[in-house]
Design a protein around this motif. Structure first.
Motif, PDB file in Angstrom:
ATOM      1  N   THR A 253       0.812  -1.220   0.000  1.00  0.00           N
ATOM      2  CA  THR A 253       0.000   0.000   0.000  1.00  0.00           C
ATOM      3  C   THR A 253       0.843   1.266   0.000  1.00  0.00           C
ATOM      4  O   THR A 253       0.354   2.337  -0.356  1.00  0.00           O
ATOM      5  CB  THR A 253      -0.926   0.019   1.227  1.00  0.00           C
ATOM      6  OG1 THR A 253      -0.126  -0.062   2.418  1.00  0.00           O
ATOM      7  CG2 THR A 253      -1.898  -1.137   1.188  1.00  0.00           C
ATOM      8  N   SER A 254       2.109   1.180   0.373  1.00  0.00           N
ATOM      9  CA  SER A 254       2.966   2.362   0.416  1.00  0.00           C
ATOM     10  C   SER A 254       3.394   2.806  -0.969  1.00  0.00           C
ATOM     11  O   SER A 254       3.285   3.982  -1.314  1.00  0.00           O
ATOM     12  CB  SER A 254       4.199   2.086   1.281  1.00  0.00           C
ATOM     13  OG  SER A 254       5.105   3.179   1.230  1.00  0.00           O
ATOM     14  N   CYS A 255       3.884   1.857  -1.796  1.00  0.00           N
ATOM     15  CA  CYS A 255       4.428   2.213  -3.107  1.00  0.00           C
ATOM     16  C   CYS A 255       3.669   1.601  -4.273  1.00  0.00           C
ATOM     17  O   CYS A 255       3.934   1.940  -5.428  1.00  0.00           O
ATOM     18  CB  CYS A 255       5.898   1.799  -3.194  1.00  0.00           C
ATOM     19  SG  CYS A 255       6.158   0.012  -3.057  1.00  0.00           S
ATOM     20  N   GLY A 256       2.746   0.689  -3.989  1.00  0.00           N
ATOM     21  CA  GLY A 256       2.023   0.028  -5.066  1.00  0.00           C
ATOM     22  C   GLY A 256       2.796  -1.078  -5.734  1.00  0.00           C
ATOM     23  O   GLY A 256       2.343  -1.636  -6.741  1.00  0.00           O
ATOM     24  N   GLY A 257       3.972  -1.415  -5.194  1.00  0.00           N
ATOM     25  CA  GLY A 257       4.780  -2.473  -5.782  1.00  0.00           C
ATOM     26  C   GLY A 257       4.243  -3.860  -5.468  1.00  0.00           C
ATOM     27  O   GLY A 257       3.422  -4.053  -4.566  1.00  0.00           O
ATOM     28  N   LYS A 258       4.728  -4.839  -6.219  1.00  0.00           N
ATOM     29  CA  LYS A 258       4.296  -6.214  -6.010  1.00  0.00           C
ATOM     30  C   LYS A 258       4.965  -6.803  -4.767  1.00  0.00           C
ATOM     31  O   LYS A 258       6.095  -6.460  -4.430  1.00  0.00           O
ATOM     32  CB  LYS A 258       4.640  -7.060  -7.238  1.00  0.00           C
ATOM     33  CG  LYS A 258       3.848  -6.690  -8.477  1.00  0.00           C
ATOM     34  CD  LYS A 258       4.198  -7.615  -9.634  1.00  0.00           C
ATOM     35  CE  LYS A 258       3.362  -7.278 -10.861  1.00  0.00           C
ATOM     36  NZ  LYS A 258       3.685  -8.176 -11.998  1.00  0.00           N
ATOM     37  N   ILE A 259       4.240  -7.698  -4.123  1.00  0.00           N
ATOM     38  CA  ILE A 259       4.789  -8.435  -2.995  1.00  0.00           C
ATOM     39  C   ILE A 259       5.473  -9.691  -3.522  1.00  0.00           C
ATOM     40  O   ILE A 259       4.927 -10.399  -4.372  1.00  0.00           O
ATOM     41  CB  ILE A 259       3.679  -8.809  -1.996  1.00  0.00           C
ATOM     42  CG1 ILE A 259       3.029  -7.539  -1.434  1.00  0.00           C
ATOM     43  CG2 ILE A 259       4.222  -9.671  -0.874  1.00  0.00           C
ATOM     44  CD1 ILE A 259       3.954  -6.663  -0.637  1.00  0.00           C
ATOM     45  N   ILE A 260       6.669  -9.969  -3.037  1.00  0.00           N
ATOM     46  CA  ILE A 260       7.424 -11.141  -3.473  1.00  0.00           C
ATOM     47  C   ILE A 260       7.655 -12.062  -2.281  1.00  0.00           C
ATOM     48  O   ILE A 260       7.428 -11.684  -1.128  1.00  0.00           O
ATOM     49  CB  ILE A 260       8.768 -10.744  -4.103  1.00  0.00           C
ATOM     50  CG1 ILE A 260       9.676 -10.062  -3.063  1.00  0.00           C
ATOM     51  CG2 ILE A 260       8.569  -9.848  -5.307  1.00  0.00           C
ATOM     52  CD1 ILE A 260      11.096  -9.839  -3.518  1.00  0.00           C
ATOM     53  N   GLY A 261       8.072 -13.274  -2.565  1.00  0.00           N
ATOM     54  CA  GLY A 261       8.430 -14.214  -1.517  1.00  0.00           C
ATOM     55  C   GLY A 261       9.931 -14.399  -1.445  1.00  0.00           C
ATOM     56  O   GLY A 261      10.608 -14.555  -2.464  1.00  0.00           O
TER      57      GLY A 261
ATOM     58  N   CYS B 272       7.819  -6.537   0.380  1.00  0.00           N
ATOM     59  CA  CYS B 272       7.635  -5.637  -0.757  1.00  0.00           C
ATOM     60  C   CYS B 272       8.784  -5.824  -1.751  1.00  0.00           C
ATOM     61  O   CYS B 272       9.959  -5.704  -1.385  1.00  0.00           O
ATOM     62  CB  CYS B 272       7.572  -4.185  -0.285  1.00  0.00           C
ATOM     63  SG  CYS B 272       7.506  -2.986  -1.638  1.00  0.00           S
ATOM     64  N   GLY B 273       8.439  -6.103  -3.010  1.00  0.00           N
ATOM     65  CA  GLY B 273       9.464  -6.281  -4.031  1.00  0.00           C
ATOM     66  C   GLY B 273      10.199  -4.994  -4.345  1.00  0.00           C
ATOM     67  O   GLY B 273      11.395  -5.010  -4.661  1.00  0.00           O
ATOM     68  N   THR B 274       9.506  -3.850  -4.265  1.00  0.00           N
ATOM     69  CA  THR B 274      10.163  -2.564  -4.513  1.00  0.00           C
ATOM     70  C   THR B 274      11.204  -2.283  -3.443  1.00  0.00           C
ATOM     71  O   THR B 274      12.318  -1.835  -3.750  1.00  0.00           O
ATOM     72  CB  THR B 274       9.116  -1.434  -4.536  1.00  0.00           C
ATOM     73  OG1 THR B 274       8.149  -1.707  -5.550  1.00  0.00           O
ATOM     74  CG2 THR B 274       9.772  -0.095  -4.812  1.00  0.00           C
ATOM     75  N   TYR B 275      10.864  -2.547  -2.182  1.00  0.00           N
ATOM     76  CA  TYR B 275      11.830  -2.355  -1.101  1.00  0.00           C
ATOM     77  C   TYR B 275      13.024  -3.280  -1.295  1.00  0.00           C
ATOM     78  O   TYR B 275      14.177  -2.886  -1.080  1.00  0.00           O
ATOM     79  CB  TYR B 275      11.162  -2.633   0.250  1.00  0.00           C
ATOM     80  CG  TYR B 275      12.017  -2.291   1.444  1.00  0.00           C
ATOM     81  CD1 TYR B 275      11.781  -1.132   2.177  1.00  0.00           C
ATOM     82  CD2 TYR B 275      13.071  -3.104   1.837  1.00  0.00           C
ATOM     83  CE1 TYR B 275      12.562  -0.794   3.270  1.00  0.00           C
ATOM     84  CE2 TYR B 275      13.872  -2.781   2.928  1.00  0.00           C
ATOM     85  CZ  TYR B 275      13.613  -1.626   3.644  1.00  0.00           C
ATOM     86  OH  TYR B 275      14.399  -1.307   4.713  1.00  0.00           O
ATOM     87  N   ASP B 276      12.769  -4.515  -1.692  1.00  0.00           N
ATOM     88  CA  ASP B 276      13.833  -5.494  -1.830  1.00  0.00           C
ATOM     89  C   ASP B 276      14.802  -5.125  -2.948  1.00  0.00           C
ATOM     90  O   ASP B 276      16.006  -5.331  -2.821  1.00  0.00           O
ATOM     91  CB  ASP B 276      13.223  -6.875  -2.092  1.00  0.00           C
ATOM     92  CG  ASP B 276      14.243  -7.987  -2.004  1.00  0.00           C
ATOM     93  OD1 ASP B 276      14.682  -8.288  -0.881  1.00  0.00           O
ATOM     94  OD2 ASP B 276      14.615  -8.538  -3.059  1.00  0.00           O
TER      95      ASP B 276
ATOM     96  N   VAL C 120      12.741   4.372  -2.161  1.00  0.00           N
ATOM     97  CA  VAL C 120      11.752   4.255  -3.232  1.00  0.00           C
ATOM     98  C   VAL C 120      10.415   3.786  -2.682  1.00  0.00           C
ATOM     99  O   VAL C 120       9.354   4.306  -3.041  1.00  0.00           O
ATOM    100  CB  VAL C 120      12.250   3.301  -4.334  1.00  0.00           C
ATOM    101  CG1 VAL C 120      11.254   3.227  -5.479  1.00  0.00           C
ATOM    102  CG2 VAL C 120      13.604   3.758  -4.848  1.00  0.00           C
ATOM    103  N   CYS C 121      10.437   2.786  -1.793  1.00  0.00           N
ATOM    104  CA  CYS C 121       9.192   2.267  -1.228  1.00  0.00           C
ATOM    105  C   CYS C 121       8.534   3.298  -0.316  1.00  0.00           C
ATOM    106  O   CYS C 121       7.311   3.443  -0.309  1.00  0.00           O
ATOM    107  CB  CYS C 121       9.450   0.971  -0.460  1.00  0.00           C
ATOM    108  SG  CYS C 121       7.991   0.264   0.325  1.00  0.00           S
ATOM    109  N   GLY C 122       9.333   4.013   0.460  1.00  0.00           N
ATOM    110  CA  GLY C 122       8.800   5.024   1.354  1.00  0.00           C
ATOM    111  C   GLY C 122       8.228   4.488   2.641  1.00  0.00           C
ATOM    112  O   GLY C 122       7.478   5.177   3.326  1.00  0.00           O
ATOM    113  N   ALA C 123       8.545   3.231   2.990  1.00  0.00           N
ATOM    114  CA  ALA C 123       8.009   2.623   4.209  1.00  0.00           C
ATOM    115  C   ALA C 123       9.070   1.728   4.820  1.00  0.00           C
ATOM    116  O   ALA C 123      10.013   1.298   4.144  1.00  0.00           O
ATOM    117  CB  ALA C 123       6.757   1.810   3.885  1.00  0.00           C
ATOM    118  N   PRO C 124       8.949   1.425   6.121  1.00  0.00           N
ATOM    119  CA  PRO C 124       9.911   0.510   6.756  1.00  0.00           C
ATOM    120  C   PRO C 124       9.714  -0.918   6.252  1.00  0.00           C
ATOM    121  O   PRO C 124       8.684  -1.268   5.683  1.00  0.00           O
ATOM    122  CB  PRO C 124       9.568   0.621   8.246  1.00  0.00           C
ATOM    123  CG  PRO C 124       8.144   1.052   8.277  1.00  0.00           C
ATOM    124  CD  PRO C 124       7.952   1.934   7.082  1.00  0.00           C
ATOM    125  N   LEU C 125      10.733  -1.741   6.478  1.00  0.00           N
ATOM    126  CA  LEU C 125      10.667  -3.139   6.057  1.00  0.00           C
ATOM    127  C   LEU C 125       9.557  -3.858   6.817  1.00  0.00           C
ATOM    128  O   LEU C 125       9.423  -3.724   8.028  1.00  0.00           O
ATOM    129  CB  LEU C 125      12.009  -3.833   6.322  1.00  0.00           C
ATOM    130  CG  LEU C 125      12.061  -5.319   5.950  1.00  0.00           C
ATOM    131  CD1 LEU C 125      11.823  -5.513   4.466  1.00  0.00           C
ATOM    132  CD2 LEU C 125      13.407  -5.919   6.357  1.00  0.00           C
TER     133      LEU C 125
END
Length: 584
Positions: free
Chosen positions: A360-368, A375-379, A385-390
């Motif tokens: 919900t923070s960046c709209g990126g896809k969730i990965i495993g 969050c795949g964007t954070y990873d 870029v994600c704008g949120a904590p891990l």
């Protein structure tokens, strides 16, 4: 679809619509403009003959190599998407086969894709009115083979000239000429006039020079100004070689500095990895290394044999030394690491919720990753870029909660209605007379087809009569095929299940899920799950589910049932940190 991608031209009041496409592979600005205009005029004449009312024009105004990209450009994909999504579009029009697609395998796939949606591919030159006829199949195959052969022959000529060009040098600077493509980070293009073309225009050749554009960033509170070439050396030497920073840390550091990335808004760890591995920063030019043919890349043949690769020393200015480059490569080599077995393939991934999950923070896809969802964007791009904590969640826990939620949202009335729909699908609605009529129709059409074929073999009818006979032959073939399909469908053996067995099966979704393989599990979840939102700030997960037992039965039992009376009930289930027992 963006409306700016195409233009609409109105030709008549006919309801028939068509896609018109024009493209070029090479040429000067005047040559490209004249070629596109000629293609458009010729395609418009063909559209008028076909009684087309409107044309959606997709005109690629930039020259794109059909050899390098297989002709499957982004605009070409959008034109096919529009054709397949608009039921009024009946034709896909181009000048000839070479403008449509030069790769034979890809061309077959594209035409098959369009045909499934009732769209004919027609050409101005070498037009085939009926591709399913005997002559049409032969002519279509010959056109596709000739287009691919011409493309390969042209590519070989161009490749030969390019190999010669890359070894030639500018007399003033001593740097080698380039054959196109984007410069490495830290370099820029330099244009040199190298004579005149036949039409009198200047012949320009390209070399790489150090990028002297100045960029200022704040490091530890102090402004630091470097050229782009200087920042490239800062990444390679200061951060990677001297400080030993990982790709992730370098990525986050550069994004914090707001240093402009090579092609995108933010730096990626993959971008840093590519920079550290590229020998071009030592001044070495490498050409003809990769296979750009789409088919060969799909087959895994991405790197050409060593004897075909052209390597030129001192092809452009060096930003690092050979010894520094070798030290960078040694840092990437694994040392005394335990070899682990390969993970599951994508089709057997242990992370089943990734297709429906977003951050919900960046709209990126969730990965495993490492048995958790994240969050795949954070990873890949970092916290900037994600704008949120891990925020990660154990995959076994969340998947169990999803199944539990699906079971809780079942409603007895929905199950009852779905079971009645399933039982109705087993009731035969045809009689023995219907089967006899279909068999008789097949017999009559088969005899008529045989008579037409004998007429075509023994006589030489005029062109108008020949066209009428071929059209009649096509109608008979379609009639025979449809009657045979209908006869096979209604003669299918039917085993009617009991109402109790269906009720138990609908209610045992969890046990069915556990007994299924990975592909079946994904299909079952796709039936129920619409969307999963991971909120890293509130540390919660919101699941939006479709509860539809009839649809679930379709996935599990693989039966083609009617969906007209399906009723979906959406429910939102939220799980918070205190229920998780171990969320980060």
């Amino acid at each position: 679809m963006n409306e700016n991608d195409y233009e609409i031209e109105f030709l008549s009041d006919s309801t028939i619509r068509a896609i018109g496409r024009a493209r070029v592979s090479e040429g000067s600005e005047d040559e490209i403009r004249n070629s596109l205009k000629t293609q458009v005029d010729n395609v418009r004449e063909l559209a008028i003959k076909l009684n087309v009312g409107n044309i959606y024009w997709f005109i690629e105004k930039q020259a794109v190599s059909a050899y390098k990209f297989g002709g499957d450009t982004e605009l070409f994909k959008k034109s096919r998407e529009m054709a397949c999504s608009n039921p009024d579009i009946k034709y896909f029009l181009q000048l000839d086969q070479t403008r449509f697609c030069r790769d034979r395998r890809s061309s077959i796939n594209f035409k098959h894709e369009l045909k499934k949606h009732g769209i004919e591919v027609r050409f101005v030159h070498g037009d085939i009115e009926n591709r399913d006829s005997t002559m049409g199949i032969l002519m279509d195959a010959l056109q596709e083979a000739k287009a691919q052969a011409d493309n390969v022959e042209h590519a070989e000529r161009v490749l030969s000239r390019c190999k010669t060009n890359v070894k030639d040098r500018d007399k003033d600077t001593g740097w080698c000429f380039k054959n196109g493509g984007l410069p490495l980070y830290g370099y820029k293009r330099g244009r040199i006039e190298y004579g005149k073309k036949r039409n009198g225009d200047p012949l320009l050749k390209t070399i790489w020079l150090e990028n002297d554009e100045l960029v200022t960033c704040v490091i530890d509170g102090n402004p630091v100004t470097k050229t782009i070439a200087g920042w490239a050396r800062y990444i390679l030497i200061d951060l990677r070689l001297q400080k030993g920073m990982s790709f992730d840390r370098i990525r986050d550091h550069l994004n914090e500095l707001k240093l402009p990335a090579p092609r995108k808004t933010y730096w990626l760890d993959s971008s840093i990895c590519e920079i550290t591995k590229n020998v071009g920063f030592t001044g070495t030019g490498v050409y003809n290394k990769h296979n750009w043919s789409s088919y060969r890349r799909q087959m895994g043949l991405k790197i050409k044999p060593d004897k075909e690769i052209v390597i030129v020393e001192s092809a452009h200015p060096a930003l690092i030394t050979k010894s520094e480059y070798e030290m960078l490569q040694n840092m990437a080599k694994p040392s005394n690491k335990i070899t682990r077995p390969q993970g599951r393939q994508k089709s057997e991934s242990a992370y089943l919720l990734t297709p429906y999950s977003i951050c919900t923070s960046c709209g990126g896809k969730i990965i495993g990753k490492t048995k958790r969802y994240r969050c795949g964007t954070y990873d890949r791009k970092g916290a900037k870029v994600c704008g949120a904590p891990l925020y990660t969640i154990p995959y076994t826990w969340i998947e169990a909660e999803v199944l539990k939620g699906i079971g809780l949202t079942y409603d007895e009335s929905i199950i009852e209605k779905s079971i009645n729909e399933v039982l109705k699908s087993y009731i035969p609605n045809v009689s023995k007379n219907d089967c006899d009529l279909l068999r008789k129709r097949i017999e009559l059409d088969t005899d008529a087809k045989a008579n037409l074929l004998r007429t075509l073999e023994t006589t030489n009818p005029p062109q108008n009569a020949l066209q009428a006979l071929l059209s009649r032959l096509e109608e008979l073939e379609k009639s025979i095929s449809s009657c045979q399909e209908e006869l096979t469908r209604i003669r299918r053996p039917v085993v009617i299940p009991s109402k109790n067995s269906l009720t138990n099966r609908f209610k045992s979704i969890v046990s069915l899920f556990e007994e299924s393989n990975y592909e079946e599990k994904r299909a079952i979840l796709q039936t129920f799950i619409k969307r999963i939102e991971f909120d890293p700030f509130n540390k919660c997960v919101t699941i939006e589910a479709y509860c539809d037992p009839l649809s679930a039965w379709k996935h599990i039992d693989n039966r083609d049932l009617s969906s007209d009376s399906k009723e979906s009930v959406a429910s939102r289930l939220s799980y918070f940190q205190e229920d998780c027992g171990g969320w980060i």
